[in-house]
Design a protein around this motif. Structure first.
Motif, PDB file in Angstrom:
ATOM      1  N   GLN A 155      16.475   5.748  10.432  1.00 12.46           N
ATOM      2  CA  GLN A 155      17.326   6.923  10.213  1.00 12.46           C
ATOM      3  C   GLN A 155      17.557   7.577  11.573  1.00 12.46           C
ATOM      4  O   GLN A 155      16.599   7.902  12.263  1.00 12.46           O
TER       5      GLN A 155
ATOM      6  N   MET B 223      15.520  23.450  16.983  1.00 12.51           N
ATOM      7  CA  MET B 223      16.464  23.273  18.084  1.00 12.51           C
ATOM      8  C   MET B 223      15.805  22.742  19.348  1.00 12.51           C
ATOM      9  O   MET B 223      16.450  22.107  20.157  1.00 12.51           O
ATOM     10  N   ASP B 224      14.503  23.026  19.510  1.00 15.18           N
ATOM     11  CA  ASP B 224      13.865  22.618  20.752  1.00 15.18           C
ATOM     12  C   ASP B 224      12.957  21.409  20.542  1.00 15.18           C
ATOM     13  O   ASP B 224      13.156  20.360  21.137  1.00 15.18           O
TER      14      ASP B 224
ATOM     15  N   LYS C  87      27.369  11.863  20.500  1.00 18.59           N
ATOM     16  CA  LYS C  87      26.086  11.847  19.790  1.00 18.59           C
ATOM     17  C   LYS C  87      25.077  10.998  20.565  1.00 18.59           C
ATOM     18  O   LYS C  87      23.929  11.390  20.736  1.00 18.59           O
TER      19      LYS C  87
ATOM     20  N   MET D 291      17.487  13.477  14.973  1.00 15.81           N
ATOM     21  CA  MET D 291      18.261  14.675  15.259  1.00 15.81           C
ATOM     22  C   MET D 291      17.874  15.073  16.680  1.00 15.81           C
ATOM     23  O   MET D 291      16.695  15.108  17.018  1.00 15.81           O
ATOM     24  N   GLY D 292      18.842  15.353  17.509  1.00 25.24           N
ATOM     25  CA  GLY D 292      18.533  15.700  18.900  1.00 25.24           C
ATOM     26  C   GLY D 292      18.222  17.174  19.058  1.00 25.24           C
ATOM     27  O   GLY D 292      18.413  17.963  18.142  1.00 25.24           O
ATOM     28  N   SER D 293      17.727  17.536  20.236  1.00 22.73           N
ATOM     29  CA  SER D 293      17.477  18.953  20.491  1.00 22.73           C
ATOM     30  C   SER D 293      18.779  19.603  20.963  1.00 22.73           C
ATOM     31  O   SER D 293      19.693  18.929  21.437  1.00 22.73           O
TER      32      SER D 293
ATOM     33  N   VAL E 255      12.553  19.704  17.723  1.00 22.20           N
ATOM     34  CA  VAL E 255      13.092  18.772  16.722  1.00 22.20           C
ATOM     35  C   VAL E 255      11.973  18.256  15.807  1.00 22.20           C
ATOM     36  O   VAL E 255      11.815  17.051  15.605  1.00 22.20           O
TER      37      VAL E 255
ATOM     38  N   LEU F 179      33.481   8.944  11.702  1.00 19.42           N
ATOM     39  CA  LEU F 179      32.076   9.183  12.028  1.00 19.42           C
ATOM     40  C   LEU F 179      31.430   7.902  12.521  1.00 19.42           C
ATOM     41  O   LEU F 179      31.866   6.803  12.167  1.00 19.42           O
TER      42      LEU F 179
END
Lengths: 643, 270
Positions: free
Chosen positions: B189, A350-351, B77, B192-194, A353, B37
């Motif tokens: 790809q 979560m932090d 996003k 993914m974010g925090s 990544v 999406l």
């Protein structure tokens, strides 16, 4: 003597204070619930039941433990008798306890230490890593203290010709050995040896908080403080409304005090490592190393130690954990590795990544479609085609139902798992159970998000599922998936979800017992049962699937590791959806080999993920003709239904 | 350098075939078939923009999307992944399937945005697969366009770009301002974010411009329309299952081979 005792106690107190300072860094954690269960566990541990699960080290520990207790009692009696004037040491008590019992237990104490030395320095099991000088610093002083104690007793007997000397048989043996030194020699040596004996003990006492001996205090307390009942292995929840938000474990202050206490309870016995599937498969994880590396880093760095996730403990190690809890089951001192590992993962996910590609894809899929299966070829309700099953939506009053069947994503999207759901539906219909399926309203239970540290997504899924279930008035739920079981039964309470949840093996076992399921089995097949971690170790259900198998008249054989000691299939902790970067041996292949070694033709399980893993494991280890069948328990039941 | 990424949300491309259908009147799949999406190639374009920002080539990234209603996935996003700004052209009355009309709206918005020097688009939207918007935008802005790009680096005052070419890879230099259409690649790809960024993104504003805000008259928008959909239908998939029985594996294989030959699915080399 009292001066050195005072110094020793001061040094001891300072050491304890230093530890205490570290524990106080941690967050609050409740440890005063389930007191009865906590005391029972503590008592079992003090009676050595936990350590005795392994024979040689167990016997060693029991000898040292009870030997030491009696020796300490003997010393206490001397203190009360000669220093406080409470006259105890006379007559039968003197002979029976102070002489004979103390003497014999002293012998057992020495024997225990001898086993410890033999095991650590000669036998050397691979998981018992040598850490010098700390190991020797524990064993050598204890040996010397015990030996000088016996020498003192022997000298006394040799000098005074005690006619009751036979009550101290080992002391008497020492007196014979020392007799050649002559009475005057012994008389003059006695005070020196006595001083050495006392000073060594005081030095040892002072050193306790700085050595592994600290476990004399931390381990029993840790056993008491560790969670005695399900749910276990659950990460501490994240408060996303807090300012600032704490995303998993990065610094010591992010841990609970119990998680910090765990680090000091570790005796480095290596049992966790010896049962860890990731370690066994050659992956870069050892649960022992996680605990010891955290301990060493926090002892050295205090509150500023870190970053713990990804720094002190490497990402590859954290991602290799299957959350199977074998380590916690094996740990004799109640260390809870899994919640700490997931806490560290939370920070990675979560932090920072820092996640394996498969985890990122799974979380993206969860976000987009609320299920973790990528490239799903079928819709959530496709498996229902041709079955006369009512959906929860169509039910007027959920109270009329015996159970609501929660399908789970595996059976919704994986064709192999769909066969489990279809088999269970057949059995339920055969037994006349009034049920409905949730089907189209289900979302992923969130287990994969939670175990991969993505608590944010877990919260969204859990909240949405509970809102839906509560809105529909659902109270009794049936599931064939142990991961859904764990969520619905335990972890959804946090979102206000309080349900009576039954695993299909439990329901089918009771239906058979009630005579509602009538079986006409073909006898004789040799099967072995693989305990899914989330059914067995997490929910303590070992018997129901076995009862069902026995009702099927199969020839049931156990694998070398089963029930609480079952070896993970490799899918837990989100591993069904990602591969480790350094993928050593396959965990599922190891397990399939164990199953094949029983000579069984079928390995039976009760979890859709275990089923998939065991099937591919069986393919990997099958040698031509001998291939192991893999089945869910309920599939065998459906095949054996009497018409 | 200010980069603008053109985004589009499309119907979930993993929708099972059994669920897909077409609204015969509208000549397109109904909107409630599944979630909308951010399209896969748009994800690649967004990732390339973010990588260029990480590398310091680009200093600011704006996400731009033209769609009616309040699309939720793409722009949020983009903000959660640290795009600096998110802009929606509220495209009421426009046909999202028409590349020309879509380009008209996007060009008007790009003109209004402060001097974008790099425009990144997916190679094609994953629903209609026209693959035209990027080039139409370039043409109307009078900019050079490079298609099927999967990597870009600074090279003096130019960008060096890698693009998929028949049978290999082509390296080109292009001087901004320019338009790149981006293709899929393992390196693209979408990240993914925090969670922090994600929570912060929920508080960031999304700029919304209507067609009028952009100074486009309904007539002009209608005139930009170039596409007429004559008919759309879902292919019918027929399954026929034939079980070939037998005890001898060699015999079964021989039967399977000869059946496949009969069905002209396989031919044996002479």
């Amino acid at each position: 003597m009292y001066a050195s005792m005072t110094v020793a106690l001061l040094v001891f107190a300072y050491g304890v204070w230093r530890r205490l300072r570290i524990w106080r860094l941690g967050r609050r954690q409740v440890v005063w619930d389930h007191l009865g269960a906590r005391f029972r566990r503590l008592l079992a541990a003090l009676l050595q039941a936990t350590v005795l699960r392994r024979r040689l080290p167990g016997v060693m520990h029991a000898l040292v433990f009870f030997g030491f207790l009696v020796l300490f009692g003997g010393t206490l009696v001397v203190f009360l008798d000669s220093d406080l004037g409470i006259k105890l040491n006379h007559g039968a008590f003197y002979l029976g306890f102070e002489s004979l019992t103390v003497d014999l237990f002293g012998g057992l104490f020495l024997l225990g230490l001898a086993i410890a030395v033999y095991r650590r320095y000669l036998l050397r099991p691979w998981f018992l890593e040598r850490r010098e000088p700390s190991d020797a610093l524990l064993l050598v002083p204890l040996l010397l203290i015990a030996l000088t104690g016996f020498a003192l007793e022997g000298m006394r007997l040799a000098v005074v010709h005690d006619r009751w000397g036979g009550w101290s048989p080992i002391g008497l043996a020492f007196s014979h050995a020392l007799a050649p030194l002559g009475r005057s020699g012994l008389r003059s040596a006695y005070p020196w040896l006595w001083a050495a004996h006392v000073l060594m003990w005081h030095a040892f006492l002072a050193a306790i908080p700085y050595t592994k001996a600290m476990h004399w205090f931390t381990s029993p307390l840790n056993i008491f403080f560790s969670r005695p009942v399900a749910p276990r292995g659950v990460p501490a929840p994240t408060d996303f409304d807090a300012e600032p938000v704490r995303l998993g474990i990065s610094a010591p202050a992010d841990m609970t005090w119990k998680q910090l206490f765990d680090l000091d309870a570790c005796t480095e016995c290596g049992r966790c490592e010896s049962v860890c599937p990731a370690t066994a498969a050659g992956k870069p994880l050892s649960p022992k190393r996680v605990i010891l590396d955290l301990r060493d880093a926090i002892r050295a760095g205090g509150a500023d130690a870190g970053p713990l996730a990804g720094g002190v403990v490497l990402p590859e190690a954290l991602w290799a954990c299957t959350t199977c809890r074998a380590c916690e089951e094996a740990c004799p001192v109640g260390i809870e590795h899994v919640s700490t590992i997931i806490g560290l993962r939370q920070n990675l996910a979560m932090d920072q990544v820092v996640v394996p590609p498969g985890v990122a894809e799974t979380v993206t899929a969860l976000e987009a479609r609320e299920h973790p299966f990528r490239g799903a070829s079928s819709g959530r309700t496709d498996w229902l085609e041709g079955l006369e099953v009512q959906e929860l939506d169509a039910v007027e009053d959920a109270d009329d139902l015996e159970v609501v069947y929660w399908i789970g994503c595996a059976a919704a999207f994986d064709e192999r798992a769909q066969q489990i759901a279809r088999a269970l539906v057949r059995v339920l219909q055969h037994a006349g159970v009034r049920f409905a399926v949730v089907a189209s309203k289900e979302r992923c239970n969130g287990d994969v998000a939670r175990r991969t540290g993505n608590e944010f997504h877990y919260d969204m899924l859990g909240n949405a599922n509970v809102e839906m279930l509560n809105g529909a008035g659902v109270t009794r739920i049936l599931t064939h998936c142990p991961h859904c079981l764990q969520q619905l039964r335990h972890e959804y309470r946090r979102f206000g979800g309080d349900y009576e949840v039954v695993h299909h093996t439990e329901l089918v076992a009771s239906l058979i017992e009630q005579g509602r399921v009538r079986l006409a089995p073909d006898a004789g097949e040799r099967v072995t049962f693989h305990d899914p971690c989330y059914l067995g170790r997490y929910n303590r259900q070992f018997d129901a699937p076995r009862l069902v198998l026995d009702a099927l008249k199969v020839q049931r054989v156990e694998m070398a590791r089963s029930r609480g000691e079952s070896f993970c299939c490799g899918a837990g902790g989100g591993h069904a959806f990602y591969e480790d970067a350094d993928d050593g041996e396959k965990i599922n292949a190891i397990r399939a080999r164990e199953a094949a070694a029983t000579g069984a033709s079928t390995v039976v399980t009760a979890c859709p993920f275990c089923l998939t893993m065991l099937a591919s494991g069986a393919r990997a280890v099958s040698s031509g003709e001998q291939s192991l069948r893999t089945r869910d328990v309920v599939e065998l039941v459906a095949e054996a239904l009497a018409d | 350098m200010h980069a603008v990424v053109l985004l589009k949300e499309i119907l979930d491309w993993e929708l099972p075939a059994s669920k897909f259908r077409v609204d015969d009147e509208a000549k397109r799949p109904p909107l409630d078939l599944g979630p909308s999406l951010l399209g896969p190639f748009e994800q690649n374009a967004l990732e390339l923009a973010l990588q260029l920002k990480d590398a310091g080539v680009v200093t600011r990234v704006t996400a731009l999307l033209a769609a009616p209603g309040e699309p939720v996935d793409g722009l949020r996003k983009a903000l959660a992944l640290r795009c600096d700004e998110a802009v929606q052209v509220v495209a009421e009355g426009a046909d999202a399937a028409d590349p020309s009309q879509t380009a008209e709206l996007l060009v008007a918005a790009l003109r209004r945005l402060e001097s974008p020097e790099l425009v990144l688009a997916g190679r094609q939207a994953g629903d209609w697969d026209h693959g035209q918007v990027g080039y139409l935008v370039a043409e109307r802005l009078g900019l050079p366009a490079v298609g099927l790009v999967f990597r870009a680096e600074r090279d003096g005052d130019r960008l060096r770009v890698w693009r998929v070419a028949p049978g290999g890879v082509e390296q080109l230099g292009v001087r901004p301002p320019a338009v790149l259409t981006v293709t899929s690649d393992a390196s693209l790809q979408l990240r993914m974010g925090s969670v922090m960024d994600r929570m912060a993104a929920n508080k960031k504003p999304i700029t919304r411009w209507t067609v009028e805000d952009l100074g486009l008259s309904p007539e002009r928008l209608a005139a930009a329309r170039r596409l007429e959909i004559v008919r759309t239908w879902a292919p019918e998939i027929e399954r026929q299952c034939e079980v070939i029985d037998g005890d001898d594996p060699a015999e079964i294989v021989a039967t399977v081979l000869s059946r496949l030959e009969e069905l002209k699915l396989l031919s044996r080399s002479p």
